[in-house]
Design an enzyme around this catalytic site. Sequence first.
Site, PDB file in Angstrom:
ATOM      1  N   GLY A  54       0.922  -1.137   0.020  1.00  0.00           N
ATOM      2  CA  GLY A  54       0.084  -0.062   0.026  1.00  0.00           C
ATOM      3  C   GLY A  54       0.819   1.244   0.047  1.00  0.00           C
ATOM      4  N   CYS A  81       5.079  -6.174   1.675  1.00  0.00           N
ATOM      5  CA  CYS A  81       5.652  -4.932   1.655  1.00  0.00           C
ATOM      6  C   CYS A  81       4.861  -4.159   2.911  1.00  0.00           C
ATOM      7  CB  CYS A  81       5.408  -4.243   0.249  1.00  0.00           C
ATOM      8  SG  CYS A  81       6.322  -2.850  -0.016  1.00  0.00           S
ATOM      9  N   TYR A  82       3.987  -3.263   2.620  1.00  0.00           N
ATOM     10  CA  TYR A  82       3.395  -2.633   3.702  1.00  0.00           C
ATOM     11  C   TYR A  82       2.683  -3.543   4.731  1.00  0.00           C
ATOM     12  CZ  TYR A  82       0.103   0.575   6.102  1.00  0.00           C
ATOM     13  OH  TYR A  82      -0.646   1.270   7.054  1.00  0.00           O
ATOM     14  N   HIS A 173       7.833  -8.013  -3.698  1.00  0.00           N
ATOM     15  CA  HIS A 173       6.282  -8.161  -4.340  1.00  0.00           C
ATOM     16  C   HIS A 173       6.521  -9.544  -5.141  1.00  0.00           C
ATOM     17  CE1 HIS A 173       4.321  -4.518  -3.259  1.00  0.00           C
ATOM     18  NE2 HIS A 173       5.778  -3.833  -3.154  1.00  0.00           N
ATOM     19  N   GLU A 175       4.084 -10.997  -6.253  1.00  0.00           N
ATOM     20  CA  GLU A 175       2.716 -11.133  -7.210  1.00  0.00           C
ATOM     21  C   GLU A 175       3.112 -10.477  -8.703  1.00  0.00           C
ATOM     22  OE1 GLU A 175       3.399  -9.084  -4.626  1.00  0.00           O
ATOM     23  OE2 GLU A 175       2.248  -7.189  -4.852  1.00  0.00           O
ATOM     24  N   ASP A 231     -17.566 -12.323 -21.918  1.00  0.00           N
ATOM     25  CA  ASP A 231     -18.278 -12.597 -20.786  1.00  0.00           C
ATOM     26  C   ASP A 231     -19.879 -12.915 -20.682  1.00  0.00           C
ATOM     27  OD1 ASP A 231     -15.802 -11.520 -19.565  1.00  0.00           O
ATOM     28  OD2 ASP A 231     -16.410  -9.518 -19.497  1.00  0.00           O
ATOM     29  N   LYS A 372     -10.894 -12.440 -15.744  1.00  0.00           N
ATOM     30  CA  LYS A 372     -11.046 -12.829 -17.196  1.00  0.00           C
ATOM     31  C   LYS A 372     -10.347 -14.149 -17.700  1.00  0.00           C
ATOM     32  CE  LYS A 372     -12.693 -10.708 -21.146  1.00  0.00           C
ATOM     33  NZ  LYS A 372     -13.793  -9.803 -20.939  1.00  0.00           N
TER      34      LYS A 372
END
Length: 517
Positions: A54, A81-82, A173, A175, A231, A372
Amino acid sequence: MADTIIILDYGSQYAQLIARRVREANVYCEIVSWRAPAEEVLARQPKGFILSGGPNSVYDPGAPALPDYVLGAGVPVLGICYGMQLLAHRLGGRVAGSTRREYGPATLAVDETAAPLFANWGASDGRGETVWMSHGDKVEALPPGFRPIAHSDNSPLAAAADPARGLYAVQFHPEVAHTPRGAVLLSNFVHRICGCGPDWTPANVIDGATTAIRRQVGDGRVVLGLSGGVDSAVAAALIHRAIGEQLTCIFVDTGLLRLGEAVKVVQTFQQEQGIHLIAVNAVEEYLEALAGVTDPEQKRRIIGEKFVRVFEREAARLGRIDFLAQGTIYPDVIESAGKGREARVIKTHHNVGGLPDDMQFQLVEPLRMLFKDEVRRLGAALGLPDAIVWRQPFPGPGLAVRCLGEVTWERLERLRAADAVFLEELAAADLLREGTQQAFAVLLPVRSVGVMGDGRTYQEVIALRAVTSEDFMTADWARLPHELLARVSRRIVNEVAGVNRVVFDITSKPPGTIEWE
Ligand code: XMP
């Protein structure tokens, strides 16, 4: 109920990426605000928590906090991280204010190669994996009970663990794609540390969704606006699998679709899937409403309103309808939940199948919790053809916003023909799935002089747009092979009447947008 991981969002630009990595490890997860009420979060019976990064410092007045229930739940926690700084600050460690920001790649040395977080991480001596750092503050002293398990040159405490309490923390990070082995670390956390099973698979998702749809709908009737996009297509197939004849799809042919698209939609859904589909030919109606209109926002408004009216009219003919189904997906849900502040309207986005404000239906949204790529996998598992499952995004207002200037049938046909050539060549070069995330032709409202044979021509211009993009919020123009561009240009000028020049758009987003209107 699938094993669930809760990701507490502290305002990270990467929260969705964390969720996608966890889902890719076949574990269900949800992103919730750190402010969400405890009961709401605990009701999901999480098997672990991930605290996102964040923009704040734990020392900021009113800084986002660690809710009590997280440590009280008795399940593992991973702070990123944060999230790491929060854990340290809360549990008696020390966080240093930013003396030197660290932003970019770093080399991570794993000090405790036996740590489950780093199982299968990389070289067995723990050396040399690249990780992505992006932080101001950092943890300077670990709380009691924690020990360091990895470091980088600038961050002696790049990863830490308190295995007895199931608490883990990383400064980098995992991710992002810039941490190549990051997915392994997140998979280790959810499987080895939290003990989640790999049960988030298309087959299980289909089972869960069909049960939920049946429970919600009972013997009610459902109507769904089919646009041909991924979708709404997957939503239709899924709902049909659950309730069969109780579903009616309405497909509005606006005349603003690409070459062959309307026919393909009807063929796929009516004939192949056996779905009750009403195909409405509204081409004349749309063209009349758009006659003489050149302003992009006005085009969008007209098309949006027209869709609502046509849809309403057709739905009214069906008699009693209890539910309206929509192909809303998880990023839409996350974005609308996060909309406290009004972003400036760059373009009025309109989704065919969007909910008319004044219609009295309950909503069925079976894709609400899916990303998605998960929707595509589900579509494939439900037997939808590749042409639909792998379709690139297409704007609700269709070719109207790619036909700059006035929208006439003749100009639409010109655009359709040029676009088809471009897409055909891209597909032949295998560049429609991987090499470009969106590619299309645009018809410009200018004419230019050319020479064909011995004669002078004065005709319209086609612009080719092809972009690479992760999330369509930013994009870069695709570096298409020159030979391919040459072939496309040659074919368009030769095959499409009324076009004598082709240009290639080399603008990134920002400052450009992907569409031209
Ligand atoms: P822009 O042009 O804003 O487009 O860079 C970003 C992405 O959104 C798509 N787009 C739309 N999608 N309704 C939609 O459903 C719309 O009105 C609309 N306008 C743009 C665009 O194709 C790109 O993928």
